[in-house]
Scaffold this motif. Structure first.
Motif, short mmCIF file in Angstrom:
data_model
loop_
_atom_site.label_atom_id
_atom_site.label_comp_id
_atom_site.label_asym_id
_atom_site.label_seq_id
_atom_site.Cartn_x
_atom_site.Cartn_y
_atom_site.Cartn_z
N VAL A 142 4.25 12.96 7.12
CA VAL A 142 3.35 12.98 6.24
C VAL A 142 4.71 11.75 5.43
O VAL A 142 3.98 10.86 4.88
N SER A 143 5.22 11.67 5.28
CA SER A 143 6.52 11.23 4.59
C SER A 143 6.75 10.46 5.64
O SER A 143 6.95 9.15 5.41
N LYS A 144 6.04 10.33 6.71
CA LYS A 144 6.36 8.50 8.18
C LYS A 144 5.36 7.41 7.23
O LYS A 144 5.58 6.50 7.35
N GLY A 145 3.70 7.99 7.24
CA GLY A 145 2.92 7.49 6.70
C GLY A 145 2.70 7.09 5.37
O GLY A 145 2.56 6.75 5.05
N MET A 146 3.74 7.63 4.60
CA MET A 146 4.25 7.10 2.96
C MET A 146 5.16 6.34 2.90
O MET A 146 4.93 5.56 1.89
N GLU A 147 6.07 5.94 4.01
CA GLU A 147 7.01 4.64 3.93
C GLU A 147 6.64 3.68 3.67
O GLU A 147 6.82 2.58 3.81
N LYS A 148 4.91 3.87 4.59
CA LYS A 148 4.32 2.09 4.35
C LYS A 148 4.06 1.96 3.27
O LYS A 148 3.71 0.53 3.12
N THR A 149 2.80 2.85 2.85
CA THR A 149 2.29 1.95 2.06
C THR A 149 2.89 3.03 0.63
O THR A 149 2.01 3.04 -0.91
N GLY A 150 3.14 3.59 0.11
CA GLY A 150 3.55 4.57 -0.82
C GLY A 150 3.21 6.50 -0.46
O GLY A 150 3.29 6.92 -1.63
N LYS A 151 2.03 5.68 -0.55
CA LYS A 151 1.25 7.20 -0.30
C LYS A 151 -0.24 7.12 1.20
O LYS A 151 0.08 6.73 2.02
N LEU A 152 -0.33 8.49 2.11
CA LEU A 152 -0.31 8.75 2.89
C LEU A 152 -2.08 8.97 2.87
O LEU A 152 -3.00 8.47 2.56
N HIS A 153 -2.50 7.18 3.67
CA HIS A 153 -3.30 6.96 3.18
C HIS A 153 -4.41 6.45 4.45
O HIS A 153 -5.33 6.28 4.70
N PHE A 155 -6.46 6.89 8.01
CA PHE A 155 -6.50 7.22 9.31
C PHE A 155 -6.22 8.13 9.92
O PHE A 155 -5.74 9.02 10.31
N LYS A 156 -5.22 7.70 10.69
CA LYS A 156 -4.80 7.50 12.22
C LYS A 156 -3.44 8.82 11.52
O LYS A 156 -3.06 9.34 11.56
N ASP A 157 -2.69 8.69 9.61
CA ASP A 157 -1.51 8.88 9.90
C ASP A 157 -2.20 10.93 9.40
O ASP A 157 -1.45 11.96 9.77
N ILE A 158 -3.57 10.47 8.45
CA ILE A 158 -4.03 11.77 8.28
C ILE A 158 -4.39 12.99 9.34
O ILE A 158 -4.45 13.67 8.86
N ALA A 159 -5.03 12.05 10.52
CA ALA A 159 -5.23 13.01 11.44
C ALA A 159 -4.25 13.42 12.24
O ALA A 159 -4.21 14.63 12.42
N ILE A 160 -3.34 12.76 11.79
CA ILE A 160 -1.91 13.43 12.97
C ILE A 160 -1.82 14.84 11.72
O ILE A 160 -1.38 15.56 12.49
N ALA A 161 -1.08 14.10 10.82
CA ALA A 161 -0.67 15.89 9.82
C ALA A 161 -1.58 16.77 10.06
O ALA A 161 -1.84 18.20 9.95
N LEU A 162 -3.26 16.39 10.07
CA LEU A 162 -3.82 17.77 9.93
C LEU A 162 -4.25 18.62 11.40
O LEU A 162 -4.23 19.93 11.23
N GLY A 163 -3.49 17.53 12.83
CA GLY A 163 -3.71 18.20 13.73
C GLY A 163 -2.36 18.83 13.98
O GLY A 163 -2.87 19.96 14.27
N VAL A 164 -1.55 18.14 14.16
CA VAL A 164 -0.29 19.62 13.76
C VAL A 164 -0.39 20.36 12.62
O VAL A 164 0.58 21.35 13.16
N ALA A 165 -0.87 20.49 12.32
CA ALA A 165 -1.53 21.93 11.24
C ALA A 165 -2.29 22.56 11.59
O ALA A 165 -1.78 24.24 12.28
N LEU A 166 -3.00 21.91 12.05
CA LEU A 166 -4.34 23.12 11.93
C LEU A 166 -4.48 23.46 13.30
O LEU A 166 -4.79 24.98 14.07
N LEU A 167 -3.85 23.32 14.46
CA LEU A 167 -3.23 24.01 15.82
C LEU A 167 -2.58 25.06 15.57
O LEU A 167 -3.12 25.97 15.68
N PRO A 168 -1.48 25.32 15.15
CA PRO A 168 -1.01 26.87 14.65
C PRO A 168 -1.70 27.45 13.88
O PRO A 168 -2.14 28.72 13.65
N ILE A 169 -2.27 27.00 12.56
CA ILE A 169 -3.32 27.58 12.40
C ILE A 169 -4.43 28.50 12.59
O ILE A 169 -5.52 29.75 12.58
#
Length: 393
Positions: A142-153, A155-169
């Motif tokens: 999430v912080s990696k995505g924020m470093e680009k534009t100041g926020k998680l914006h 689709f690729k960054d959001i998809a990676i973040a959701l994938g990281v969380a949803l697998l263990p969930i």
């Protein structure tokens, strides 16, 4: 001593450490009182009280705390940036352990979520350590995505973040351990919030998630074993109307509310005669339902004081997240706050009948080595973020 080291020590968060120590000490006293052989009120002298104390869980919890304290000290020694390149390996390890549970995991409380360590007379719950791993892993992306534009914006960054969380969930949910899965989800939501994710993406994500849940339910209902759905239905039925089955599905909640109600305003006092917790009326009295014994012992006033202590600590962590030197540190502190908040809200909620019964312990107070280790690791991470906030953002 260098100026850098002086700055680090000056920003050590003693408030967090003292508050956590106070909660752990209160938990040990609560365990000693709740697990004691029932007092009769006829004891004469200190020795008569000591003879009735069952200190097995107190000693074991003290050992758990020492292990957690050691982990906390190791975590805060190094700048938290060092965990960025290492967390991928920890994440892979946790996913492997969660998957391995389906082959060799021990079943407790209806969930196949533990590795039994018989020689040590212990058990390890990987999903507890997985919460800390998820916090760091999700914060990294999430912080990696924020470093680009100041926020998680993007689709690729959001998809990676959701994938990281949803697998263990998903792996935790099918154990089934829905309470822990919910904690993972709360961690994900809070870190995404810090990432300033667009509300549009939040709506899309919730819609996709809801569709996936319904589709999975229909498929599994037709083609697979539906015991997990019966398990979920029983939990929510007992929550909605525990008095309908007070000796089975609703037993935990009925007994817990009875114990808390018996404490009234000021409580019966710890180590007093004939408490319901000591008489085994409260199930899981040393773990998930320890707050029932606390409410009985110290009453509404004492229980409210415990809740206030937690929320003061959580507001402190929110402030640390706001003052962090970078988005990575802000996400870590917010994720740790979310983990403790979810545990406190769910545990106390189910003890007083406002939330469904799940296997969620009360942080720093309930007996349990895996949860206390994870909680102390979070303490180390938050103190680490605060210690190094003096650096340029």
């Amino acid at each position: 001593m260098s100026r850098k080291r002086e700055s680090i020590i000056a920003h050590f968060d003693w408030f967090t450490l003292v508050t956590v120590f106070a909660l752990v000490a209160f938990g040990l006293i609560s365990l000693a009182s709740i697990m004691a052989t029932p007092f009769t009120g006829e004891e004469q002298g200190l020795s008569a009280y000591v003879e009735k104390l069952n200190l097995e869980y107190v000693v074991r919890q003290a050992q758990n705390f020492m292990v957690g304290l050691a982990a906390m000290l190791v975590i805060l020694v190094f700048d938290y940036e060092i965990y960025k390149p290492l967390i991928n390996y920890a994440y892979i390890g946790i996913i492997a352990l969660l998957a391995l549970l389906y082959a060799v995991g021990a079943v407790r409380g209806g969930a196949q979520a533990w590795f039994a360590l018989d020689r040590l007379n212990r058990a390890l719950q990987p999903s507890e350590i997985g919460k800390v791993v998820l916090i760091i892993m999700l914060s990294k992306y999430v912080s990696k995505g924020m470093e680009k534009t100041g926020k998680l914006h993007s689709f690729k960054d959001i998809a990676i973040a959701l994938g990281v969380a949803l697998l263990p969930i998903g792996l935790v949910a099918v154990q089934p351990d829905l309470g822990t899965a919910a904690v993972y989800a709360v961690i994900m939501i809070f870190i995404l919030f810090i990432g300033r994710i667009s509300w549009q993406w939040i709506g899309i994500s919730l819609g996709v998630f809801a569709f996936a849940v319904v589709a999975a339910y229909i498929v599994m209902l037709k083609f697979f074993d539906i015991s997990i759905f019966e398990y979920v239905a029983d939990r929510f039925t007992s929550f909605a109307n525990p008095e309908a089955d007070p000796l089975d599905a609703g037993y935990h909640m009925v007994q817990s509310k009875m114990a808390i109600g018996s404490g009234q305003m000021w409580g019966k006092g710890f180590f007093s005669a004939g408490t319901l917790a000591q008489l085994h009326y409260v199930p899981e009295r040393h773990t998930d339902f320890i707050f029932a014994g606390i409410g009985e012992g110290v009453g509404f006033v004492g229980g409210a004081a415990v809740i206030v202590a937690y929320f003061v600590l959580l507001f402190r962590w929110m402030w640390i997240s706001y003052r962090a030197r970078d988005s990575f540190g802000a996400c870590i502190a917010a994720g740790c706050m979310a983990m403790i908040l979810a545990h406190v809200f769910e545990n106390i909620g189910m003890n007083i009948g406002l939330m469904p019964v799940t296997g969620i312990p009360l942080p720093f107070i309930s007996y349990g080595g895996s949860n206390l280790l994870a909680s102390m690791m979070c303490v180390g991470l938050v103190i680490n973020v605060n210690m190094r906030r003096f650096k340029e953002r």
